[in-house]
Design a protein around this motif. Structure first.
Motif, PDB file in Angstrom:
ATOM      1  N   VAL A  69       0.871  -1.179   0.000  1.00  0.00           N
ATOM      2  CA  VAL A  69       0.000   0.000   0.000  1.00  0.00           C
ATOM      3  C   VAL A  69       0.908   1.229   0.000  1.00  0.00           C
ATOM      4  O   VAL A  69       1.755   1.376   0.888  1.00  0.00           O
ATOM      5  N   THR A 114      -4.041   6.377  -3.310  1.00  0.00           N
ATOM      6  CA  THR A 114      -3.481   5.153  -2.737  1.00  0.00           C
ATOM      7  C   THR A 114      -3.295   4.082  -3.799  1.00  0.00           C
ATOM      8  O   THR A 114      -4.236   3.755  -4.527  1.00  0.00           O
ATOM      9  N   ASN A 116      -2.499   0.116  -4.239  1.00  0.00           N
ATOM     10  CA  ASN A 116      -2.752  -1.045  -3.385  1.00  0.00           C
ATOM     11  C   ASN A 116      -2.730  -2.274  -4.281  1.00  0.00           C
ATOM     12  O   ASN A 116      -3.592  -2.436  -5.143  1.00  0.00           O
TER      13      ASN A 116
HETATM   14  C1  LIG Z   1      -6.262  -2.840  -0.493  1.00  0.00           C
HETATM   15  O1  LIG Z   1      -7.009  -3.746  -1.278  1.00  0.00           O
HETATM   16  C2  LIG Z   1      -7.553  -4.823  -0.540  1.00  0.00           C
HETATM   17  C3  LIG Z   1      -8.165  -5.801  -1.492  1.00  0.00           C
HETATM   18  O2  LIG Z   1      -9.045  -5.158  -2.336  1.00  0.00           O
HETATM   19  C4  LIG Z   1      -8.548  -4.284   0.493  1.00  0.00           C
HETATM   20  O3  LIG Z   1      -9.027  -5.328   1.268  1.00  0.00           O
HETATM   21  C5  LIG Z   1      -7.828  -3.279   1.376  1.00  0.00           C
HETATM   22  O4  LIG Z   1      -8.753  -2.672   2.247  1.00  0.00           O
HETATM   23  C6  LIG Z   1      -7.142  -2.204   0.564  1.00  0.00           C
HETATM   24  N1  LIG Z   1      -6.330  -1.384   1.436  1.00  0.00           N
HETATM   25  C7  LIG Z   1      -6.278  -0.058   1.323  1.00  0.00           C
HETATM   26  C8  LIG Z   1      -5.417   0.634   2.316  1.00  0.00           C
HETATM   27  O5  LIG Z   1      -6.881   0.544   0.466  1.00  0.00           O
END
Ligand SMILES: *[C@@H]1O[C@H](CO)[C@@H](O)[C@H](O)[C@H]1NC(C)=O
Ligand SMILES: *[C@@H]1O[C@H](CO)[C@@H](O)[C@H](O)[C@H]1NC(C)=O
Ligand SMILES: *[C@@H]1O[C@H](CO)[C@@H](O)[C@H](O)[C@H]1NC(C)=O
Ligand SMILES: *[C@@H]1O[C@H](CO)[C@@H](O)[C@H](O)[C@H]1NC(C)=O
Ligand SMILES: *[C@@H]1O[C@H](CO)[C@@H](O)[C@H](O)[C@H]1NC(C)=O
Ligand SMILES: *[C@@H]1O[C@H](CO)[C@@H](O)[C@H](O)[C@H]1NC(C)=O
Ligand SMILES: *[C@@H]1O[C@H](CO)[C@@H](O)[C@H](O)[C@H]1NC(C)=O
Ligand SMILES: *[C@@H]1O[C@H](CO)[C@@H](O)[C@H](O)[C@H]1NC(C)=O
Ligand SMILES: *[C@@H]1O[C@H](CO)[C@@H](O)[C@H](O)[C@H]1NC(C)=O
Ligand SMILES: *[C@@H]1O[C@H](CO)[C@@H](O)[C@H](O)[C@H]1NC(C)=O
Ligand SMILES: *[C@@H]1O[C@H](CO)[C@@H](O)[C@H](O)[C@H]1NC(C)=O
Ligand SMILES: *[C@@H]1O[C@H](CO)[C@@H](O)[C@H](O)[C@H]1NC(C)=O
Ligand SMILES: [Cu+2]
Length: 632
Positions: A69, A114, A116
């Motif tokens: 992230v 962000t 990710n």
């Molecule tokens: C990153 O992606 C995952 C899977 O989609 C999700 O569960 C998670 O909350 C996301 N994290 C952020 C910080 O956006």
């Protein structure tokens, strides 16, 4: 308290190690992107793009299967940005790939965004800005992903990360308009002022005798390929662009911008001497060598700090390892005959505004009003029609799970390191210089290596050709482009829209991506022109300037300019040519080019004596440019 890995690498690694007991970790990076000042070659201090107040930038690290992230806070104040994680397949997360106006809107000053994604690959990668020509201003650094099942585990004692690059004293904001100017019809690229190892010079690397070091080398430069060698030591190559290889011994390698190698270096058993290692920029890329330029950078393996650091010996012939001969460790066999073949002819030329452009065939890439991925998501079944992406996005639609073959013919006399996002590819043929176009009638499966080399960035030889294959097993929007940033800025870019209907089925784009578009006033639905009603109506889509005025050919102008330069009258000719009225429509385009800090386009650099610039047969429809508005 949010721990920033970049500030506390050791502590973070410890935390990661702990959290990994329960499985793959989530690695969080908070990147506050600001201007800092730096003077890496000791010759000139300049504004440079830093992260969390620092430059050189943090090396990103993770372990395979980790989720990464990256929270970007664009505090540059005056420039938009994006980040691309070079070499990451982004399988299922094409929206995290980073290229501006392709898979996202740029992150406007003051905005946050962000990234990710989960890393399913290990090896040597890097991250860099994918916003217009921005990364040479400093926003680039290595990204290393480790693998508990690394096949060469146990064969080395210590790992080192090493970047190599060219370096410019002026900002891209200044260099790009000078380069993309009608005073530069041949597209002569700006020459770097220095070469760097690890964003410095005279780097000393303390080594112990009788040990083996695994070195992860990344060329984070903008333009120059570099020859790399270690005096008195060979390199045992074990990875190329994230692909493990059988061990291959090399005395010297050539590494183009964006390429990576991992190699093992075994130290001597005694400490009587220190040894230089050298990066030498490929001067065949430079139109001229300015007086006083040192195109080499030196570092030292220091066995004994009390001993002198020897001056490197001169090498009179570069005898670099041919990467085509590398054998992937996994022995993945040659893919079968392709379902789809795309032939791309690399051309350099001048358009009606008198400026130098780069083309695949007759198309010089221009970013579109709607990021290409968002066009995929909002055009329903019409997403399989390449027309909806705009002619000058140079889009090719690839069917799902098919074999693709790309043939690249170089009609230019310079080298071009070509990069495909979202994949690595099997390089099945690559000619020497001056071999001309690939002849498909002359080739069959048996002519190709049974186990081809794979990588994600491959150097195309001057006036030569190369052929590579990959399976479309990764739905997404993937750019294919020259990684020389100048050529990118000139338009040497195509877009692979891979399995668009699969993307629609599986992808959910996070809200902050749309927020980024809103902050920059960029539409995020509809075809390339932003038309959501009739997606086959591309009126208003972005386009480069039209062709040269009647009576001019690029070849003619280039020949004229060069013959006059040789008669010391070049300036007169350039200003005469510059005074030709290109028409009002092109004036808007010119301003747009200068103002736009947005997409990659590009051109080739070559020595005047051998330059042959081909005139593209472009059409005359010069369209109104609107990117200038996006940039405001
Ligand atoms: C990153 O992606 C995952 C899977 O989609 C999700 O569960 C998670 O909350 C996301 N994290 C952020 C910080 O956006
Ligand atoms: C590296 O050493 C060379 C030779 O002494 C010197 O000219 C150069 O300025 C040094 N570079 C830096 C960044 O100090
Ligand atoms: C933005 O600000 C930096 C730092 O002051 C400056 O060096 C740079 O030229 C500016 N860039 C633009 C595009 O205005
Ligand atoms: C970002 O970094 C700049 C320069 O170091 C600092 O002034 C600013 O407060 C930081 N912003 C955030 C949100 O941390
Ligand atoms: C990574 O995840 C895959 C399953 O997605 C698993 O097969 C593999 O063993 C994992 N690798 C490591 C090093 O944990
Ligand atoms: C190069 O710089 C990176 C980042 O600062 C550092 O982690 C690495 O150890 C350096 N490499 C060498 C060989 O000094
Ligand atoms: C490096 O490799 C070359 C050719 O494989 C060999 O001739 C040479 O002896 C090697 N040098 C060292 C220091 O191992
Ligand atoms: C160092 O010594 C070891 C053990 O004697 C030997 O196997 C090895 O080949 C030597 N290495 C070099 C680089 O001379
Ligand atoms: C750079 O190194 C090469 C290879 O040794 C040498 O030929 C060249 O003269 C060097 N250039 C400069 C400016 O020292
Ligand atoms: C992407 O993921 C799919 C499904 O897991 C897999 O079949 C495919 O090989 C992957 N593609 C790449 C390029 O990693
Ligand atoms: C495709 O575009 C045409 C023309 O705009 C339109 O009539 C048709 O409904 C579109 N199909 C889909 C599935 O959106
Ligand atoms: C490029 O060439 C193709 C095929 O000849 C043609 O259909 C197209 O209109 C041309 N485009 C431009 C911009 O010249
Ligand atoms: Cu190029």
């Amino acid at each position: 308290m949010a721990l920033s890995l970049s500030f506390f690498p050791v502590l973070s690694m410890l935390l990661l190690a702990l959290s990994r007991v329960a499985g793959a970790a989530t690695v969080v990076y908070d990147f506050n992107i600001t201007w800092v000042r730096a003077n890496p070659d000791g010759l000139y201090e300049r504004p440079t793009i830093g992260i969390n107040g620092q430059w050189p930038l943090p090396v990103m690290t993770a372990t395979i299967n980790d989720t990464i992230v990256v929270n970007v806070d664009n505090q540059l104040g005056n420039q938009t940005t994006t980040i691309h994680f070079h070499g990451m397949f982004q399988n299922g997360t094409t929206d995290m790939d980073g290229p501006n106006q392709v898979t996202q809107c740029g992150i406007a000053p003051g905005s946050q965004f962000t990234y990710n994604f989960t890393v399913k690959q290990a090896g040597t990668y890097w991250y860099h800005s994918h916003y217009y020509g921005q990364y040479p201003d400093g926003l680039r650094a290595p990204f290393i992903i480790s693998d508990p099942d690394y096949p060469y585990k146990g064969q080395f004692d210590e790992e080192l990360v090493l970047s190599v690059s060219d370096w410019y004293h002026q900002e891209m904001r200044v260099l790009i308009p000078k380069f993309l100017s009608k005073a530069n019809p041949t597209g002569a690229e700006p020459i770097p002022q220095a070469a760097l190892f690890n964003d410095t010079q005279n780097l000393t690397v303390t080594v112990q005798p009788g040990k083996t070091y695994l070195i992860h080398l990344v060329n984070v430069g903008a333009f120059a390929g570099q020859y790399i060698w270690f005096e008195g030591h060979n390199m045992t190559i074990v990875e190329v662009d994230g692909v493990y290889t059988d061990e291959a011994e090399a005395e010297m390698i050539y590494i183009s911008p964006a390429q990576r190698y991992s190699f093992m270096v075994t130290t001597k058993n005694e400490t009587s001497t220190n040894y230089a290692f050298i990066g030498s920029m490929d001067t065949t890329l430079f139109d001229k060598i300015p007086n006083g330029l040192n195109w080499n950078v030196t570092g030292w393996l220091v066995y004994d700090s009390a001993k002198p650091l020897p001056t490197p010996a001169l090498v009179d012939k570069f005898n670099d390892f041919d990467d085509f001969d590398l054998v992937p460790y996994d022995k993945k066999p040659l893919l079968p005959d392709p379902d789809q073949t795309i032939t791309l002819d690399v051309m350099m030329g001048v358009l009606g505004d008198g400026k130098p452009y780069a083309f695949f065939q007759n198309i010089s890439y221009v970013s579109q009003k709607v990021p290409t991925l968002y066009t995929v998501m909002s055009t329903g079944e019409n997403a399989t029609n390449p027309a909806v992406y705009g002619e000058f996005s140079n889009s090719f639609v690839l069917g799902h799970n098919q074999i693709n073959e790309i043939v690249v013919n170089n009609h230019d006399s310079g080298k071009h390191p070509f990069h495909l996002h979202g994949h690595n590819f099997q390089v099945i043929a690559r000619s020497e210089e001056q071999a001309g176009d690939f002849d498909p009638s002359n080739s069959s499966q048996t002519d190709y290596p049974a186990i081809p080399m794979r990588r994600d960035t491959i150097t195309l030889n001057p006036n030569g050709n190369l052929v590579f294959r990959f399976a479309s097993d990764n739905p997404g929007v993937w750019l294919f482009h020259c990684h020389i940033e100048w050529h990118m800025d000139q338009g040497l870019v195509a877009t692979m829209v891979e399995a668009p209907l699969e993307i629609q089925k599986s992808l959910t784009i996070p809200q902050d991506h749309f927020d980024a578009c809103r902050a920059a006033n960029i539409p995020y639905a509809g075809n390339a022109a932003g038309n959501t009603i009739d997606v086959l109506d591309l009126a208003g889509a972005n386009a480069p300037p039209g062709p040269l005025p009647a009576g001019f050919t690029t070849r003619g102008i280039v020949a004229l300019v060069f013959s006059c330069i040789s008669a010391l009258l070049g300036l007169a000719v350039i200003s005469w040519y510059g005074s030709v009225d290109m028409g009002a429509a092109n004036k808007a385009t010119e301003q747009q080019r200068i103002a736009e800090m947005n997409q990659p386009e590009s051109h080739e650099l070559v020595s005047p004596a051998t330059t042959v610039v081909e005139a593209p047969e472009a059409e005359t429809d010069t369209k109104t440019e609107t990117e200038i508005e996006m940039e405001r």
